[in-house]
Design an enzyme around this catalytic site. Structure first.
Site, PDB file in Angstrom:
ATOM      1  N   LYS A  80       2.896   2.926  30.597  1.00  0.00           N
ATOM      2  CA  LYS A  80       3.803   3.971  31.089  1.00  0.00           C
ATOM      3  C   LYS A  80       3.259   4.518  32.416  1.00  0.00           C
ATOM      4  O   LYS A  80       3.825   4.266  33.464  1.00  0.00           O
ATOM      5  CB  LYS A  80       3.933   5.116  30.083  1.00  0.00           C
ATOM      6  CG  LYS A  80       3.967   4.718  28.628  1.00  0.00           C
ATOM      7  CD  LYS A  80       5.241   4.043  28.192  1.00  0.00           C
ATOM      8  CE  LYS A  80       5.249   3.901  26.666  1.00  0.00           C
ATOM      9  NZ  LYS A  80       6.442   3.215  26.175  1.00  0.00           N
ATOM     10  N   TRP A  89       7.339   7.697  16.953  1.00  0.00           N
ATOM     11  CA  TRP A  89       5.964   7.224  17.125  1.00  0.00           C
ATOM     12  C   TRP A  89       4.983   7.928  16.196  1.00  0.00           C
ATOM     13  O   TRP A  89       4.010   7.320  15.734  1.00  0.00           O
ATOM     14  CB  TRP A  89       5.551   7.298  18.594  1.00  0.00           C
ATOM     15  CG  TRP A  89       6.427   6.398  19.411  1.00  0.00           C
ATOM     16  CD1 TRP A  89       7.349   6.775  20.350  1.00  0.00           C
ATOM     17  CD2 TRP A  89       6.550   4.970  19.274  1.00  0.00           C
ATOM     18  NE1 TRP A  89       8.012   5.661  20.827  1.00  0.00           N
ATOM     19  CE2 TRP A  89       7.548   4.543  20.189  1.00  0.00           C
ATOM     20  CE3 TRP A  89       5.918   4.012  18.483  1.00  0.00           C
ATOM     21  CZ2 TRP A  89       7.916   3.206  20.321  1.00  0.00           C
ATOM     22  CZ3 TRP A  89       6.289   2.675  18.621  1.00  0.00           C
ATOM     23  CH2 TRP A  89       7.276   2.288  19.527  1.00  0.00           C
ATOM     24  N   ASP A  99      -1.992  10.450  20.237  1.00  0.00           N
ATOM     25  CA  ASP A  99      -1.426   9.281  20.914  1.00  0.00           C
ATOM     26  C   ASP A  99      -0.815   9.793  22.211  1.00  0.00           C
ATOM     27  O   ASP A  99       0.219  10.472  22.198  1.00  0.00           O
ATOM     28  CB  ASP A  99      -0.356   8.640  20.018  1.00  0.00           C
ATOM     29  CG  ASP A  99       0.414   7.535  20.734  1.00  0.00           C
ATOM     30  OD1 ASP A  99       0.122   7.246  21.920  1.00  0.00           O
ATOM     31  OD2 ASP A  99       1.327   6.965  20.106  1.00  0.00           O
TER      32      ASP A  99
END
Lengths: 361, 361
Positions: free
Chosen positions: A196, A102, A172
């Site tokens: 999530k 990511w 992030d």
């Protein structure tokens, strides 16, 4: 109806009480005669839902008054481009710490608008750790320093916050937001997809310090301009209303659990059960991550022989545990154990791991 | 539980049977033990949901094989910037037909990336009509011609499709998609937010002809690159999974109603009831739109005195009809009567209008 234990990395398990309430209110929210899905986003009912969700989010995370919180359409991959559009201003480069999939994705998205400076990377050790802060080659002229606070695929998480001085720190936080207390004042901007720990896919949370607003590049679409969205209370365009409603219910649930201190204790206990089982398996189960940087949210592990993966998964499914297959890029298993995964789910997985290792070890 | 008749312009009324099914399946979709909200977007259950939604959408709209259909995060205001990013290629200008608020918004968003050529406008008559095609000053070198097929605020709708020859026709169809048959082959690209006729806010539908893919500007974020999304089956990033599930249920409902031919007949009947009441009111109710261009989806009307607005709305609410207040920019009333608004709702509104006019006329 039998509910399973769902170890998906996201979209992921939600608190059962939240889903029950959503089902009950589906046709008629609080006597309004409407589903939340059907409400005008500018009507009094939805405005109350948005206000409560915003307040609870700020309260849970301890967001200071000089930070705006935005609830926007989209997800983290879009934000990886939208954040540099908003924060670059007259600067021309961004510092990135590369800890895996990511982080790398964020670098390639930002690379369209700025020079990317990889100030540290754990690529040489297969992204098995967070690079030690002493090794970061930070540039005082960077627009900001970007980190990914938890890598869902590698299972690597920051358990400390770097001090980047006058250069804003941007994170992030898609996969570990609200899983533990966080000192927001150390960050210039936090962003994350909801799917999530927060709610359904399609909602993005942004926390941004006031002084960083108003720097958007001229190419920035108005829907993605944080200053314009802040001025319009996240309502410059129609926000993802139903996802915000579910997020608000999740925030209420989280507060009832005792907030972030309590949920962190639970998350430490759940992750501890899994890592202890792995480490005590005599090498049957292997997690490659440096102990200090192991993720509390995503626990990847391998079995001694990839041919055992299929029976491990099939037996887990027969025991009511699903989505344990590791990401296709790394193989093996991955147990994602976000806030809403009950301890009982992790205990059942650990029991299966012990039993399976006994029979195949 | 008492359901109201909800005339919101969007997010808007959904079929009650869809909401019932969503409530029933909330904790356990088809024996999976999971809510659709909790499913991995790459798991077999959600893939089946997405596939069915895509198939039904293509079948209902009659999408030819050389067009891709994308189900993406976001809404129409974001797309107003994303579409030019994708379609400009080496071209430098775009033709726009200005029919009101949403056309104007699309022009200002596209203006960041291209020269805007307003080829026709009804501004001089307060956006009360679609400019006659003979008056459009089209540029054969434009990247595309943009129209808004239905203006929700002005209540103006295209009931014909312009022939723009070799220059692709692009339409914002947010507020009338799937309300009547459409000849997709006349368009290069269609886009729309879901929250009127399709489902919850946060989902964007894009229909794009194959040959228009692959022209994205270098600044285009990957999440918004139609070619990349098409190559990845709308799964380059996590799509708004729950909104897609609801859209799929709406598509099933629409097919069970008889598809677009049947729903158009119903929409004509509903709109006819309202316009007939307005036109037969002897000037008590006024709709300013040219008869041929009146919207079947959004029916704005004014009362003879703005001081009557409050009692009209209060009485309507007491009769179980909500969200009838006109947009703040035009005042008066607005009845949005999308596919899911039953004839009974419109009949009740007409009865109220007749009764109110009798008492105040």
């Amino acid at each position: 109806m039998t509910r399973v234990f769902n170890f998906s990395s996201g979209p992921a398990v939600l608190p059962e009480s939240v889903l029950r309430q959503a089902a009950e209110e589906m046709l008629d929210w609080h006597g309004s005669g409407m589903s939340v899905m059907e409400m005008s986003h500018r009507g009094p009912q939805f405005m109350a839902i948005l206000d409560e969700a915003q307040s609870l989010f700020r309260e849970l995370l301890g967001v200071p008054d000089d930070y705006r919180t935005l609830f926007l359409q989209g997800g983290a991959i879009g934000e990886m481009a939208i954040v540099p559009m908003n924060l670059l201003g007259a600067k021309t480069s961004i510092d990135f710490v590369n800890t895996g999939t990511w982080s790398s994705k964020a670098m390639s998205e930002a690379g369209r608008y700025a020079r990317i400076n990889e100030v540290a990377s754990s690529a040489a050790t297969a992204f098995d750790r967070i690079p030690a802060f002493e090794t970061w080659r930070l540039d005082p002229d960077a627009a900001y320093v970007h980190i990914c606070s938890n890598e869902t695929i590698g299972g690597v998480e920051y358990h400390w916050t770097p001090d980047t001085g006058d250069v804003p720190l941007v994170a992030d936080v898609s996969s570990n937001i609200l899983s533990a207390p966080l000192d927001v004042t150390k960050f210039g901007l936090l962003y994350g997809g909801a799917q999530k720990n927060v709610g359904p896919a399609g909602l993005t949370l942004v926390v941004v310090r006031d002084d960083l607003l108003g720097r958007a590049l001229p190419i920035t679409p108005c829907a993605f301009d944080f200053a314009q969205q802040s001025d319009n209370g996240s309502m410059l365009n129609t926000p993802p209303t139903y996802a915000i409603y579910i997020a608000g219910l999740v925030f209420r649930w989280l507060k009832a659990q005792g907030g972030l201190v309590a949920i962190e204790a639970l998350n430490l206990r759940k992750a501890g059960l899994l890592y202890d089982t792995i480490d005590a398996s005599g090498g049957f189960y292997v997690n490659p991550v440096a102990v200090a940087d192991r993720s509390l949210m995503n626990v990847p592990f391998r079995l001694p022989d990839a041919r055992l993966d299929a029976p491990f998964l099939a037996e887990a499914e027969a025991l009511g545990m699903v989505q344990l297959k590791g990401h296709r890029s790394v193989g093996g298993m991955r147990a994602s154990i976000y806030n809403a995964m009950p301890v009982e789910g992790v205990q059942r997985l650990v029991d299966h791991m012990l039993d399976f290792a006994r029979r195949h070890g």
